[in-house]
Enzyme design. Sequence first.
Site, PDB file in Angstrom:
ATOM      1  N   TYR A 165       0.818  -1.215   0.000  1.00 42.28           N
ATOM      2  CA  TYR A 165       0.000   0.000   0.000  1.00 42.28           C
ATOM      3  C   TYR A 165       0.851   1.264   0.000  1.00 42.28           C
ATOM      4  CZ  TYR A 165      -4.161  -2.765   0.938  1.00 42.28           C
ATOM      5  OH  TYR A 165      -5.202  -3.661   0.852  1.00 42.28           O
ATOM      6  N   LYS A 212       4.284 -14.582   5.119  1.00 42.93           N
ATOM      7  CA  LYS A 212       4.701 -15.468   4.032  1.00 42.93           C
ATOM      8  C   LYS A 212       6.227 -15.378   3.952  1.00 42.93           C
ATOM      9  CE  LYS A 212       3.442 -18.151   0.552  1.00 42.93           C
ATOM     10  NZ  LYS A 212       2.685 -19.387   0.673  1.00 42.93           N
ATOM     11  N   ASP A 245      -1.392 -18.631   3.934  1.00 39.76           N
ATOM     12  CA  ASP A 245      -2.324 -19.564   3.276  1.00 39.76           C
ATOM     13  C   ASP A 245      -2.822 -20.622   4.263  1.00 39.76           C
ATOM     14  OD1 ASP A 245       0.365 -20.143   3.221  1.00 39.76           O
ATOM     15  OD2 ASP A 245       0.344 -21.240   1.340  1.00 39.76           O
ATOM     16  N   ASP A 269      -5.865  -6.864   5.074  1.00 40.50           N
ATOM     17  CA  ASP A 269      -7.052  -6.485   4.302  1.00 40.50           C
ATOM     18  C   ASP A 269      -7.836  -7.736   3.910  1.00 40.50           C
ATOM     19  OD1 ASP A 269      -8.794  -4.880   2.893  1.00 40.50           O
ATOM     20  OD2 ASP A 269      -7.643  -5.045   1.038  1.00 40.50           O
ATOM     21  N   ASP A 273     -11.549  -9.522   5.845  1.00 35.43           N
ATOM     22  CA  ASP A 273     -12.819  -9.819   5.162  1.00 35.43           C
ATOM     23  C   ASP A 273     -13.180 -11.295   5.327  1.00 35.43           C
ATOM     24  OD1 ASP A 273     -12.908  -7.193   4.317  1.00 35.43           O
ATOM     25  OD2 ASP A 273     -13.530  -7.696   2.276  1.00 35.43           O
TER      26      ASP A 273
END
Length: 384
Positions: A165, A212, A245, A269, A273
């Site tokens: 971002y 990750k 993941d 982000d 959700d």
Amino acid sequence: MRKGGTDIALEDEKRRWPLCDAAERSKSRLDRDANRPNGRNGATIVTLIPGDGVGPEVIGAAVTALEATGLHIQWDRQEAGAASLKKVGTPVPDSLIRSLKRTHIAFKGPLETRVGEGYRSINVYLRKTFNLYANLRPTLSFEGVQTPFRNVDLVVVRENTEDLYAGIEHQVAPGIVESVKVITARASRRIAQFAFEYARRNGRKLVTAIHKANIMKLSDGLFLKCARRVAQEYPDIRYEEQIVDAACMRLVTNPAAFDVLLLENLYGDIVSDLCAGLVGGLGVVPGANYGQRGAIFEAVHGTAPDIAGKNIANPVAAILSSAMLADYLGAHRGADQIRVAVGEVLRAGRTLTPDLGGKATTTEMTAAILRAMAVQGERPLALA
Ligand code: ATP
């Protein structure tokens, strides 16, 4: 604060205050700087941004709920986003920035971000400009909302200022572009400290850093290194790490394995959700962005253009975000009053908006929540 017609003092206890010590010290500096409360009759001035799409509908509902607690707020109403672009030719007018610099607190609806077009996200711009480095999203199951899991109780802590971002993108050659992922030790330490401090102050037991680092060894590696170092300062809180993941898979099979989730910006982000999906969707999850000198409170959901203007948006996410604002101002009883009322209306299941399987309008669901708040004024709060 006025509740049920009588004036009661703001509680100043530290419960649920989410900022870390350094931030809290700055907050007292902020109080002096901004000389709060500084509105009419001692009211706290808060910038109000109704936003785009369903924003005005759900923010209107939340303002009514917040005012029903008796909390003394003077709203400084400002336009931004698509509405402002149309009127004054910019999505972030100077008057909005001036207001935020004065109040340091905002309650805001979603703002439209045009995918792939000219201006970058206004939300990202505001978070970066005011250095609101921590995004907090408490994600809680509600009785009465049908989901595969009961008793989900997670808190997502998302770094808000860097990562992909940072907005550093360029074309290397025709057909080849690069987006730069920026991770700094300073921002990683700061967000880890926020997560651990939040956990400690709210009786949480576990912080899970999600990453990750097996692929992004330098950037996510640095994030983890900082998180590990901060974890050592909190021996009372368990610390775990999960690859993003695997964490997603585990979240949708056994969400009880998590407590506080600590994430970089992009993973935060996406995962927030996903977590919203575990408890009934974007319509029921509140959010807030905290910095050392202020905060912006906003629901997790976007402008929901598909249902905007139809009076069917779920007001709960915005109303619960207003409870986080009440907490920030030290009005914990008012915040609890809102949360208990929302819980009762959801549990009763009679006045739900279509996203929750009901037929009620935004106005009807808000009215039901206000009625539940009024009833509570006459009996002690029963926290779930
Ligand atoms: P944006 O580009 O502003 O993020 P979007 O449509 O991509 O908009 P959301 O606004 O978050 O993303 O909406 C995703 C889905 O969730 C839509 O189908 C929307 O109708 C639904 N939704 C979002 N907020 C609410 C709400 N408060 N009540 C009911 N449904 C909602």
